[in-house]
Structures are given as structure tokens and as C-alpha cells.
Scaffold this active site. Structure first.
Site, PDB file in Angstrom:
ATOM      1  N   ASP A 130       0.899  -1.094  -0.034  1.00 58.31           N
ATOM      2  CA  ASP A 130       0.316  -0.048  -0.047  1.00 58.31           C
ATOM      3  C   ASP A 130       0.914   1.220  -0.179  1.00 58.31           C
ATOM      4  O   ASP A 130       1.848   1.368   0.760  1.00 58.31           O
ATOM      5  CB  ASP A 130      -0.768   0.026   1.267  1.00 58.31           C
ATOM      6  N   SER A 131       0.674   2.108  -0.934  1.00 56.73           N
ATOM      7  CA  SER A 131       1.541   3.122  -1.063  1.00 56.73           C
ATOM      8  C   SER A 131       0.697   4.541  -1.557  1.00 56.73           C
ATOM      9  O   SER A 131      -0.322   4.329  -1.675  1.00 56.73           O
ATOM     10  CB  SER A 131       2.687   2.810  -2.462  1.00 56.73           C
ATOM     11  N   TYR A 172       2.054   9.277 -10.029  1.00 58.52           N
ATOM     12  CA  TYR A 172       2.779  10.540  -9.686  1.00 58.52           C
ATOM     13  C   TYR A 172       4.417  10.606 -10.007  1.00 58.52           C
ATOM     14  O   TYR A 172       4.780  11.906  -9.810  1.00 58.52           O
ATOM     15  CB  TYR A 172       2.431  11.059  -8.097  1.00 58.52           C
ATOM     16  N   ASP A 173       4.512   9.723 -10.488  1.00 59.22           N
ATOM     17  CA  ASP A 173       6.050   9.830 -10.916  1.00 59.22           C
ATOM     18  C   ASP A 173       6.702  10.984 -11.775  1.00 59.22           C
ATOM     19  O   ASP A 173       7.589  11.557 -11.647  1.00 59.22           O
ATOM     20  CB  ASP A 173       6.481   8.542 -11.787  1.00 59.22           C
ATOM     21  N   HIS A 232      10.658   4.282  -2.509  1.00 56.97           N
ATOM     22  CA  HIS A 232       9.894   3.745  -1.266  1.00 56.97           C
ATOM     23  C   HIS A 232       9.540   2.329  -1.346  1.00 56.97           C
ATOM     24  O   HIS A 232       9.873   1.123  -0.520  1.00 56.97           O
ATOM     25  CB  HIS A 232       8.943   4.442  -1.249  1.00 56.97           C
TER      26      HIS A 232
HETATM   27  P1  ITT Z   1      -3.528  -2.189  -5.431  1.00 56.72           P
HETATM   28  O1  ITT Z   1      -4.475  -1.865  -4.323  1.00 56.72           O
HETATM   29  O2  ITT Z   1      -4.467  -3.206  -6.196  1.00 56.72           O
HETATM   30  O3  ITT Z   1      -2.237  -2.632  -5.047  1.00 56.72           O
HETATM   31  P2  ITT Z   1      -3.697   0.592  -5.899  1.00 56.72           P
HETATM   32  O4  ITT Z   1      -3.247   1.624  -7.196  1.00 56.72           O
HETATM   33  O5  ITT Z   1      -5.120   0.880  -5.474  1.00 56.72           O
HETATM   34  O6  ITT Z   1      -3.369  -0.849  -6.545  1.00 56.72           O
HETATM   35  P3  ITT Z   1      -2.977   1.973  -3.720  1.00 56.72           P
HETATM   36  O7  ITT Z   1      -4.187   1.995  -3.061  1.00 56.72           O
HETATM   37  O8  ITT Z   1      -1.534   1.576  -2.694  1.00 56.72           O
HETATM   38  O9  ITT Z   1      -2.846   0.568  -4.710  1.00 56.72           O
HETATM   39  O10 ITT Z   1      -2.536   3.483  -4.240  1.00 56.72           O
HETATM   40  C1  ITT Z   1      -1.149   3.755  -4.673  1.00 56.72           C
HETATM   41  C2  ITT Z   1      -1.280   5.078  -5.589  1.00 56.72           C
HETATM   42  O11 ITT Z   1      -0.372   5.898  -4.916  1.00 56.72           O
HETATM   43  C3  ITT Z   1      -1.140   4.954  -7.060  1.00 56.72           C
HETATM   44  O12 ITT Z   1      -2.239   4.741  -7.633  1.00 56.72           O
HETATM   45  C4  ITT Z   1      -0.409   6.075  -7.292  1.00 56.72           C
HETATM   46  O13 ITT Z   1      -1.232   6.873  -7.599  1.00 56.72           O
HETATM   47  C5  ITT Z   1       0.349   6.461  -5.959  1.00 56.72           C
HETATM   48  N1  ITT Z   1       1.726   5.931  -5.995  1.00 56.72           N
HETATM   49  C6  ITT Z   1       2.284   4.762  -5.158  1.00 56.72           C
HETATM   50  N2  ITT Z   1       3.516   4.342  -5.703  1.00 56.72           N
HETATM   51  C7  ITT Z   1       3.733   5.334  -6.476  1.00 56.72           C
HETATM   52  C8  ITT Z   1       4.941   5.114  -7.441  1.00 56.72           C
HETATM   53  O14 ITT Z   1       5.887   4.560  -7.171  1.00 56.72           O
HETATM   54  N3  ITT Z   1       5.041   6.394  -8.305  1.00 56.72           N
HETATM   55  C9  ITT Z   1       3.927   7.044  -8.528  1.00 56.72           C
HETATM   56  N4  ITT Z   1       2.836   6.916  -7.931  1.00 56.72           N
HETATM   57  C10 ITT Z   1       2.807   6.010  -6.789  1.00 56.72           C
END
Ligand code: ITT
Length: 200
Positions: free
Chosen positions: A72-73, A157-158, A183
Site C-alpha cells: 500500500d503506497s 505521480y512519478d 519507497h
Molecule cells: P492495489 O491496491 O491493487 O495494489 P492501487 O493502485 O489501488 O493498487 P494503492 O491503494 O496502494 O494501490 O494506491 C497507490 C497509489 O499511490 C497509486 O495509484 C499512485 O497514484 C500512487 N503511487 C504509489 N506508488 C507510486 C510510485 O512509485 N510512483 C507514482 N505514484 C505512486
């Protein structure tokens, strides 16, 4: 070979996770959640990255009977008090609309000058076993936000985050360069020995 489920439906994340875990020499068969299309999406009801990562990992481990890892990120912006944070994937309303999320964020920060555009990416990496055993570790990538997107690599957001010490955005780095400092790279490199310890 033990099968390890990667509990994500985000293809950008999945690509990075496979590369990071392969570099960390995890000797497991890595399978994306898409291999189990009948398992419903997990509601991300947690209020921290760690809680949501554990929710996703446990749901997949329970449903498949196999060990699962989840990510989760999100992006945490200083001047927004850490937002979008856990709401990063749905900041503009529709889950996973990267372009709309990014455009909304840039509009919100339109009047903010460079010294106040600090932010970081955060990632919680969780491992859950079918018997309920769980572990979670976290990683961050600190940087500043550009005024306009640049670059075509990565996802989310890269194109607007410029890592500290670099002149390029994350979307202008190669995949290996991003994984080395990201991260997600930090969190999953820390999780790899835990996976080895618990799964052999
Ligand atoms: P899953 O839950 O199926 O893993 P998700 O896209 O819903 O997919 P998250 O709830 O963790 O995952 O949301 C992560 C969001 O944060 C992702 O859609 C991006 O907008 C942002 N994000 C996370 N890591 C990133 C990265 O390495 N580079 C750019 N944006 C990132």
C-alpha cells in the site's frame, strides 16, 4: 518452489515488485493477483499504509491458501499535511485515474513556490501467511514536486516527483534507477529476508 501471491491489481506496481523481488533473489514463484480473478477486491478500510497493506495481504492469503505480499503506497505532500496519502489512488474521485489525480494535485499546488513543494512517496510492504502470521515494513522516497509533469516512465505521480539529489523526475529514471532508490524498493528489500525466514 513456493508460490507467493503479489496482492496488487496495479500493473505499474506489479512490474516494479517483480523486478525488486527478483533482484532480492527471492527463490519463489511470483504470481500476480490477476491469476485469481474470482477473488473480490478488498475494501481498503485502514487509515494507514501499513493497515491497508496487511488487509490486502491477509485477504489474498485467506482466499488462496498461499502466502501473499501486498503493497500500500502513496504520495504525501508536506503543505497538504501528508495528503493525498492513503487516498492517492482516488484523489480525483475515480480509483486509479493517474492523469486526473496528478492534474488535480498540480492545480491545488498552483500557487505554492519551490521551497514549499516537499513531498515523499511512502510504501508499506506486508507479508501474510494463511495461518494468520503477518509482517509489515515501510520505505520512503523524499523529493520535491515539479510544476508540470515530465517523463514517460513509471506510473501514478512519478512525472511530478523529483527525488532529492536528482535533477530528473521519477518518470525520467530508468526502471532500475527508480527501484534502487524508491519507497517500494526500500520496503520490499527489507521484506525479502523476512519472507525467506518464514517461508524458507
Ligand atoms: P492495489 O491496491 O491493487 O495494489 P492501487 O493502485 O489501488 O493498487 P494503492 O491503494 O496502494 O494501490 O494506491 C497507490 C497509489 O499511490 C497509486 O495509484 C499512485 O497514484 C500512487 N503511487 C504509489 N506508488 C507510486 C510510485 O512509485 N510512483 C507514482 N505514484 C505512486
Amino acid at each position: 518452489m513456493t508460490r507467493l501471491i503479489l496482492a496488487t491489481r496495479n500493473t505499474g506496481k506489479l512490474t516494479e515488485l517483480k523486478a525488486i523481488l527478483a533482484d532480492a533473489r527471492l527463490d519463489h514463484e511470483l504470481v500476480g493477483a490477476d491469476a485469481y480473478p474470482d477473488i473480490p477486491d478488498v475494501k481498503e478500510t485502514g487509515v494507514t499504509f501499513a493497515e491497508n497493506a496487511l488487509l490486502k495481504a491477509h485477504a489474498l492469503a485467506r482466499a488462496t491458501g498461499l502466502p501473499a505480499v501486498a503493497d500500500d503506497s502513496g504520495l504525501c505532500v508536506d503543505v497538504l499535511g501528508g495528503a493525498p496519502g492513503i487516498f492517492s489512488a482516488r484523489w480525483a474521485g475515480r480509483h486509479g485515474d493517474d492523469r486526473a489525480n496528478l492534474d488535480l494535485l498540480l492545480a491545488q499546488l498552483g500557487d505554492i513556490d519551490d521551497p514549499h513543494r516537499g513531498a515523499h512517496f511512502a510504501c508499506a510492504a506486508a507479508l501474510a501467511l494463511p495461518d494468520g502470521t503477518e509482517r509489515v515494513v515501510e520505505g520512503q522516497l523524499r523529493g520535491t514536486l515539479r510544476h508540470a509533469p515530465s517523463g514517460t516512465g513509471g506510473f501514478g505521480y512519478d512525472p511530478v516527483l523529483q527525488p532529492e539529489g536528482d535533477t530528473r523526475t521519477c518518470a525520467e529514471l530508468t526502471a532500475d534507477e527508480k527501484n534502487a532508490i524508491s519507497h517500494r524498493g526500500k520496503a520490499f528489500r527489507a521484506l525479502a529476508p523476512v519472507v525467506r525466514e518464514l517461508l524458507g
